[in-house]
Write an enzyme that holds these catalytic residues in place. Structure first.
Site, mmCIF file in Angstrom:
data_model
loop_
_atom_site.group_PDB
_atom_site.id
_atom_site.type_symbol
_atom_site.label_atom_id
_atom_site.label_comp_id
_atom_site.label_asym_id
_atom_site.label_seq_id
_atom_site.Cartn_x
_atom_site.Cartn_y
_atom_site.Cartn_z
ATOM 1 N N HIS A 139 11.503 16.130 13.618
ATOM 2 C CA HIS A 139 10.104 16.262 14.031
ATOM 3 C C HIS A 139 9.457 17.553 13.534
ATOM 4 C CE1 HIS A 139 10.844 13.251 17.569
ATOM 5 N NE2 HIS A 139 10.771 12.669 16.399
ATOM 6 N N CYS A 147 -7.665 27.725 -0.301
ATOM 7 C CA CYS A 147 -8.724 26.718 -0.425
ATOM 8 C C CYS A 147 -9.628 26.653 0.798
ATOM 9 C CB CYS A 147 -8.110 25.345 -0.704
ATOM 10 S SG CYS A 147 -7.332 24.629 0.755
ATOM 11 N N GLY A 151 20.848 15.495 25.607
ATOM 12 C CA GLY A 151 19.570 15.977 26.126
ATOM 13 C C GLY A 151 18.334 15.301 25.564
ATOM 14 N N SER A 163 15.707 11.797 26.165
ATOM 15 C CA SER A 163 15.388 10.638 27.012
ATOM 16 C C SER A 163 15.551 9.339 26.221
ATOM 17 C CB SER A 163 13.963 10.768 27.556
ATOM 18 O OG SER A 163 13.057 10.922 26.483
ATOM 19 N N ALA A 206 23.850 20.078 29.386
ATOM 20 C CA ALA A 206 24.421 20.235 28.046
ATOM 21 C C ALA A 206 25.406 21.401 27.971
ATOM 22 C CB ALA A 206 23.292 20.429 27.037
HETATM 23 P P1 OAD Z 1 12.303 14.433 26.833
HETATM 24 O O1 OAD Z 1 11.558 15.461 27.614
HETATM 25 O O2 OAD Z 1 11.720 13.077 26.719
HETATM 26 O O3 OAD Z 1 13.748 14.260 27.456
HETATM 27 C C1 OAD Z 1 14.562 15.359 27.782
HETATM 28 C C2 OAD Z 1 15.875 14.815 28.307
HETATM 29 O O4 OAD Z 1 16.726 15.921 28.530
HETATM 30 C C3 OAD Z 1 15.775 14.044 29.620
HETATM 31 O O5 OAD Z 1 16.461 12.804 29.498
HETATM 32 C C4 OAD Z 1 16.473 14.955 30.627
HETATM 33 O O6 OAD Z 1 17.199 14.231 31.616
HETATM 34 C C5 OAD Z 1 17.429 15.702 29.745
HETATM 35 N N1 OAD Z 1 17.813 17.034 30.218
HETATM 36 C C6 OAD Z 1 17.119 17.897 31.004
HETATM 37 N N2 OAD Z 1 17.819 19.025 31.193
HETATM 38 C C7 OAD Z 1 18.988 18.875 30.515
HETATM 39 C C8 OAD Z 1 20.141 19.700 30.327
HETATM 40 N N3 OAD Z 1 20.226 20.921 30.861
HETATM 41 N N4 OAD Z 1 21.149 19.214 29.573
HETATM 42 C C9 OAD Z 1 21.082 17.982 29.024
HETATM 43 N N5 OAD Z 1 20.021 17.162 29.171
HETATM 44 C C10 OAD Z 1 18.992 17.602 29.902
HETATM 45 O O7 OAD Z 1 12.588 15.063 25.390
HETATM 46 P P2 OAD Z 1 13.024 14.342 24.045
HETATM 47 O O8 OAD Z 1 13.920 13.204 24.309
HETATM 48 O O9 OAD Z 1 13.486 15.410 23.145
HETATM 49 O O10 OAD Z 1 8.271 14.429 19.839
HETATM 50 O O11 OAD Z 1 11.639 13.795 23.528
HETATM 51 C C11 OAD Z 1 11.586 13.174 22.291
HETATM 52 C C12 OAD Z 1 10.299 13.488 21.590
HETATM 53 O O12 OAD Z 1 9.193 13.186 22.440
HETATM 54 C C13 OAD Z 1 10.095 14.948 21.271
HETATM 55 O O13 OAD Z 1 10.741 15.353 20.073
HETATM 56 C C14 OAD Z 1 8.590 15.024 21.085
HETATM 57 C C15 OAD Z 1 8.119 14.119 22.214
HETATM 58 O O14 OAD Z 1 7.012 13.361 21.914
HETATM 59 C C16 OAD Z 1 7.412 15.049 19.004
HETATM 60 O O15 OAD Z 1 6.938 16.138 19.252
HETATM 61 C C17 OAD Z 1 7.117 14.288 17.755
#
Ligand code: OAD
Length: 242
Positions: free
Chosen positions: A117, A148, A185, A187, A229
């Site tokens: 990303h 530009c 970590g 979703s 994590a």
């Molecule tokens: P999310 O905020 O959707 O999910 C974070 C995940 O981390 C959740 O499932 C939590 O349960 C888990 N979590 C929280 N604390 C944790 C810990 N200490 N150890 C392990 N897991 C933990 O974030 P992403 O899945 O990264 O995209 O979201 C995906 C994308 O959605 C991001 O890259 C962003 C957003 O739109 C863009 O910016 C293009």
């Protein structure tokens, strides 16, 4: 609580791939997207993380990213980032794929890193594509390209934009050939990144999820470790080293 089979697979594998999401940086103090206190609950992403939003109100979008950049510059990589960097030396074929734009994996020393990303530390001109680096203080209003005069945007993937092609191809290939695939970590709801564990499963990898919460992927993985994590990776690392 840690499966013997998981340790055995991690010990015997030569090809390991890892997909990380915001949860891996949570313990460094970077808010995740979908938690109740996450960034997305305070700001509507569709209002900010879109090229249309940027063109409509570039200063607002710039200020939001400047705020996020300020957060990540004040935090440090945590034990999970460090162990993922150390794992790279254990495997002849190791790929770390991240959805995070916070640069913490690189700061922890990861080298074979695919940033699906983009990266918040990079910016470029939307008119001529020239990279743009801020000098000292982060400007609060959107900067203009010195060449530009075009608007400068962060080098991150916005809603509705495709992933960088080369990054995606490399990530997909790593998921296909991995013997063990770790999902840490995330979703697992944002596609195409969320396809990667599916591709690994389909290709016969042993898939391990590390997440304190259940996700749509949890029911299909070989091992779902319900831990933070840092805790899970520290435990796995010490079992691998013993
Ligand atoms: P999310 O905020 O959707 O999910 C974070 C995940 O981390 C959740 O499932 C939590 O349960 C888990 N979590 C929280 N604390 C944790 C810990 N200490 N150890 C392990 N897991 C933990 O974030 P992403 O899945 O990264 O995209 O979201 C995906 C994308 O959605 C991001 O890259 C962003 C957003 O739109 C863009 O910016 C293009």
């Amino acid at each position: 609580m840690y499966r013997v089979e998981t340790i055995r697979r991690l010990r015997e594998a030569r090809r390991l791939a890892v997909l990380t999401g915001a949860g891996v940086s949570a313990e460094s103090g970077v808010p995740t997207f979908r938690s109740p206190e996450g960034l997305w609950s305070r700001f509507r992403p569709e209002e900010l993380a879109r090229v249309e939003a940027f063109l409509r109100n570039p200063d607002l979008v710039w200020a939001w990213y400047a705020h996020r950049r300020q957060i990540i510059r004040q935090v440090q990589p945590n034990a999970a980032h460090r162990i993922l960097a150390a794992l790279e030396d254990r495997y002849p074929d190791f790929t770390l794929i991240t959805q995070n734009v916070d640069n913490l994996h690189r700061r922890a020393g990861s080298r074979n890193l695919i940033e699906l990303h983009g990266n918040l530390e990079r910016n470029y001109c939307i008119a001529c594509a020239r990279p743009w680096q801020e000098e000292d203080d982060e400007p609060q209003a959107v900067p203009r390209c010195p060449d530009c005069g075009g608007l400068v945007r962060p080098d991150v993937v916005w809603f509705g934009e495709p992933l960088p092609q080369e990054a995606w191809s490399r990530a997909e290939a790593a998921a296909r050939r991995a013997e063990v695939f770790l999902v840490v970590g995330t979703s697992a709801v944002v596609y195409p990144a969320a396809w990667l564990p599916e591709i690994a499963l389909e290709s016969g990898a042993y898939v391990v999820e590390i997440n304190p919460e259940e996700t749509p992927l949890s029911g299909r993985v070989h091992d779902a470790i319900r831990e933070r994590a840092t805790v899970a990776l520290e435990a796995l690392w010490s079992m691998l080293e013993s």
